[in-house]
Design a protein around this motif. Structure first.
Motif, PDB file in Angstrom:
ATOM      1  N   ASN A 107     -44.644   5.165  29.640  1.00 29.60           N
ATOM      2  CA  ASN A 107     -44.042   6.002  28.604  1.00 29.60           C
ATOM      3  C   ASN A 107     -43.656   7.350  29.169  1.00 29.60           C
ATOM      4  O   ASN A 107     -44.463   7.976  29.853  1.00 29.60           O
ATOM      5  CB  ASN A 107     -45.049   6.271  27.476  1.00 29.60           C
ATOM      6  CG  ASN A 107     -45.187   5.077  26.596  1.00 29.60           C
ATOM      7  OD1 ASN A 107     -44.210   4.535  26.113  1.00 29.60           O
ATOM      8  ND2 ASN A 107     -46.419   4.632  26.423  1.00 29.60           N
ATOM      9  N   VAL A 108     -42.459   7.777  28.844  1.00 25.63           N
ATOM     10  CA  VAL A 108     -41.971   9.084  29.298  1.00 25.63           C
ATOM     11  C   VAL A 108     -41.605   9.877  28.036  1.00 25.63           C
ATOM     12  O   VAL A 108     -40.744   9.452  27.264  1.00 25.63           O
ATOM     13  CB  VAL A 108     -40.731   8.912  30.207  1.00 25.63           C
ATOM     14  CG1 VAL A 108     -40.206  10.264  30.653  1.00 25.63           C
ATOM     15  CG2 VAL A 108     -41.066   8.023  31.413  1.00 25.63           C
ATOM     16  N   ALA A 109     -42.267  11.022  27.839  1.00 20.91           N
ATOM     17  CA  ALA A 109     -42.043  11.803  26.611  1.00 20.91           C
ATOM     18  C   ALA A 109     -40.733  12.588  26.677  1.00 20.91           C
ATOM     19  O   ALA A 109     -40.051  12.615  27.707  1.00 20.91           O
ATOM     20  CB  ALA A 109     -43.227  12.732  26.378  1.00 20.91           C
ATOM     21  N   ASN A 110     -40.419  13.254  25.553  1.00 18.72           N
ATOM     22  CA  ASN A 110     -39.142  13.955  25.404  1.00 18.72           C
ATOM     23  C   ASN A 110     -38.964  15.099  26.420  1.00 18.72           C
ATOM     24  O   ASN A 110     -39.931  15.700  26.868  1.00 18.72           O
ATOM     25  CB  ASN A 110     -39.058  14.584  24.004  1.00 18.72           C
ATOM     26  CG  ASN A 110     -39.078  13.535  22.914  1.00 18.72           C
ATOM     27  OD1 ASN A 110     -38.755  12.382  23.138  1.00 18.72           O
ATOM     28  ND2 ASN A 110     -39.493  13.950  21.717  1.00 18.72           N
ATOM     29  N   ASN A 111     -37.711  15.396  26.699  1.00 13.57           N
ATOM     30  CA  ASN A 111     -37.334  16.566  27.508  1.00 13.57           C
ATOM     31  C   ASN A 111     -38.031  16.580  28.870  1.00 13.57           C
ATOM     32  O   ASN A 111     -38.621  17.568  29.279  1.00 13.57           O
ATOM     33  CB  ASN A 111     -37.644  17.863  26.732  1.00 13.57           C
ATOM     34  CG  ASN A 111     -36.993  19.076  27.356  1.00 13.57           C
ATOM     35  OD1 ASN A 111     -35.878  18.986  27.857  1.00 13.57           O
ATOM     36  ND2 ASN A 111     -37.674  20.200  27.340  1.00 13.57           N
ATOM     37  N   THR A 112     -37.937  15.462  29.537  1.00 12.24           N
ATOM     38  CA  THR A 112     -38.576  15.296  30.841  1.00 12.24           C
ATOM     39  C   THR A 112     -37.477  15.041  31.887  1.00 12.24           C
ATOM     40  O   THR A 112     -36.484  14.385  31.571  1.00 12.24           O
ATOM     41  CB  THR A 112     -39.569  14.120  30.733  1.00 12.24           C
ATOM     42  OG1 THR A 112     -40.679  14.595  29.978  1.00 12.24           O
ATOM     43  CG2 THR A 112     -40.045  13.629  32.045  1.00 12.24           C
ATOM     44  N   ILE A 113     -37.659  15.579  33.095  1.00  8.89           N
ATOM     45  CA  ILE A 113     -36.638  15.409  34.145  1.00  8.89           C
ATOM     46  C   ILE A 113     -37.270  14.785  35.381  1.00  8.89           C
ATOM     47  O   ILE A 113     -38.299  15.275  35.867  1.00  8.89           O
ATOM     48  CB  ILE A 113     -35.983  16.763  34.496  1.00  8.89           C
ATOM     49  CG1 ILE A 113     -35.268  17.331  33.253  1.00  8.89           C
ATOM     50  CG2 ILE A 113     -35.014  16.610  35.675  1.00  8.89           C
ATOM     51  CD1 ILE A 113     -34.509  18.627  33.487  1.00  8.89           C
ATOM     52  N   PHE A 114     -36.670  13.721  35.865  1.00 12.24           N
ATOM     53  CA  PHE A 114     -37.094  13.104  37.124  1.00 12.24           C
ATOM     54  C   PHE A 114     -35.999  13.346  38.157  1.00 12.24           C
ATOM     55  O   PHE A 114     -34.849  12.930  37.976  1.00 12.24           O
ATOM     56  CB  PHE A 114     -37.279  11.591  36.970  1.00 12.24           C
ATOM     57  CG  PHE A 114     -38.408  11.173  36.064  1.00 12.24           C
ATOM     58  CD1 PHE A 114     -39.304  12.099  35.547  1.00 12.24           C
ATOM     59  CD2 PHE A 114     -38.586   9.835  35.739  1.00 12.24           C
ATOM     60  CE1 PHE A 114     -40.356  11.706  34.718  1.00 12.24           C
ATOM     61  CE2 PHE A 114     -39.624   9.436  34.908  1.00 12.24           C
ATOM     62  CZ  PHE A 114     -40.503  10.365  34.400  1.00 12.24           C
ATOM     63  N   SER A 115     -36.339  13.988  39.265  1.00 15.29           N
ATOM     64  CA  SER A 115     -35.392  14.191  40.371  1.00 15.29           C
ATOM     65  C   SER A 115     -35.127  12.852  41.067  1.00 15.29           C
ATOM     66  O   SER A 115     -35.810  11.870  40.796  1.00 15.29           O
ATOM     67  CB  SER A 115     -35.991  15.193  41.361  1.00 15.29           C
ATOM     68  OG  SER A 115     -36.352  16.371  40.688  1.00 15.29           O
ATOM     69  N   PRO A 116     -34.183  12.827  42.006  1.00 19.21           N
ATOM     70  CA  PRO A 116     -33.852  11.542  42.634  1.00 19.21           C
ATOM     71  C   PRO A 116     -35.056  10.877  43.300  1.00 19.21           C
ATOM     72  O   PRO A 116     -35.935  11.543  43.845  1.00 19.21           O
ATOM     73  CB  PRO A 116     -32.817  11.941  43.698  1.00 19.21           C
ATOM     74  CG  PRO A 116     -32.203  13.189  43.171  1.00 19.21           C
ATOM     75  CD  PRO A 116     -33.296  13.907  42.454  1.00 19.21           C
ATOM     76  N   GLY A 117     -35.064   9.545  43.224  1.00 18.58           N
ATOM     77  CA  GLY A 117     -36.034   8.767  43.986  1.00 18.58           C
ATOM     78  C   GLY A 117     -37.467   8.865  43.524  1.00 18.58           C
ATOM     79  O   GLY A 117     -38.393   8.652  44.308  1.00 18.58           O
TER      80      GLY A 117
END
Ligand SMILES: CC(C)(COP(=O)(O)OP(=O)(O)OC[C@H]1O[C@@H](n2cnc3c(N)ncnc32)[C@H](O)[C@@H]1OP(=O)(O)O)[C@@H](O)C(=O)NCCC(=O)NCCS
Length: 211
Positions: free
Chosen positions: A142-152
């Motif tokens: 689960n990934v909550a709101n307003n979350t950022i994952f950079s590349p890779g």
């Protein structure tokens, strides 16, 4: 084809516009930016006005859907903007056609998934998230709101990632990891134990370096 407007007109907005148009999701109308002037261009993107004019422009029928093109240095502002407009303006969800998204996965509104991501079985990604190129999110995460994952970024199964988290390029999460809200990880961080305090973490294994 629906018409898209973007909040912000910097590098991130330019990337979003590129994928939205070239991957044939939307026709781009332009951007809203408080630091630019109506009618000028920024990064080759037309400026429609400042942020105060967004609702009026939507009411006048200038665009169909909105997306936030403001990046990880302004996490609170991203959230504020999403909450301000989500009830009155539809948000776009843009998933690049090169991604594999399992049919059981759920992806929220205002979320953008860049090329080459894999989002596996029973995974849930919230609203207003940004998942950069080549992220691999395994089953039941689960990934909550307003979350950022950079590349890779690579995330194993049964993880839970809180709101407003920013994972740096190449971060790895082992299985069953829980990350509380407002955590940031540096490039190449490997998280093997859950993170219960907000702050900046780096290294292998991850250690907190700043609150
Ligand atoms: C973790 C991060 C956010 C910290 O940035 P910052 O607050 O400006 O901190 P600094 O760069 O001053 O680094 C603080 C210390 O942590 C160390 N450090 C920073 N990033 C590190 C990393 N990824 N791994 C190991 N150590 C790291 C620095 O060497 C420094 O150590 P020192 O005090 O002994 O010299 C940043 O270094 C980072 O990795 N950002 C992610 C970049 C990224 O993913 N970009 C893609 C965006 S799409």
């Amino acid at each position: 084809m629906k018409r898209l407007a973007i909040i912000g007109s910097g590098d991130l907005a330019k990337q979003i516009a590129h994928h939205a148009v070239n991957d044939k999701h939307y026709q781009l109308v332009g951007c809203f930016d408080d630091f630019k002037i109506l009618g000028e261009e920024s990064n080759g993107l037309p400026i429609l006005g400042n942020l105060d004019s967004i609702q009026d422009c939507f009411n006048q029928g200038m665009f169909d859907e909105l997306i936030i093109g403001i990046g990880y240095n302004h996490m609170s502002f991203r959230q504020e903007l999403f909450l301000k407009f989500e009830k009155t303006i539809p948000f776009a969800t843009i998933i690049h056609s090169s991604c594999f998204i399992d049919k059981s996965a759920r992806i929220g509104k205002g979320t953008i998934i860049y090329p080459g991501c894999i989002i596996d079985i029973n995974t849930e990604i919230g609203n207003n998230c940004l998942i950069y190129n080549g992220c691999n999110i395994a089953h039941d995460t689960n990934v909550a709101n307003n979350t950022i994952f950079s590349p890779g970024v690579n995330i194993a199964g049964f993880c839970s990632i809180g709101a407003h988290v920013v994972l740096g390029i190449g971060s790895v999460l082992s299985d069953n990891i829980v990350i509380t809200e407002k955590v940031r990880t540096g490039a190449g961080t490997v998280v093997v134990h859950s993170i219960i305090e907000s702050g900046i973490y780096v290294g292998v294994p991850a250690k907190k370096i700043k609150s």
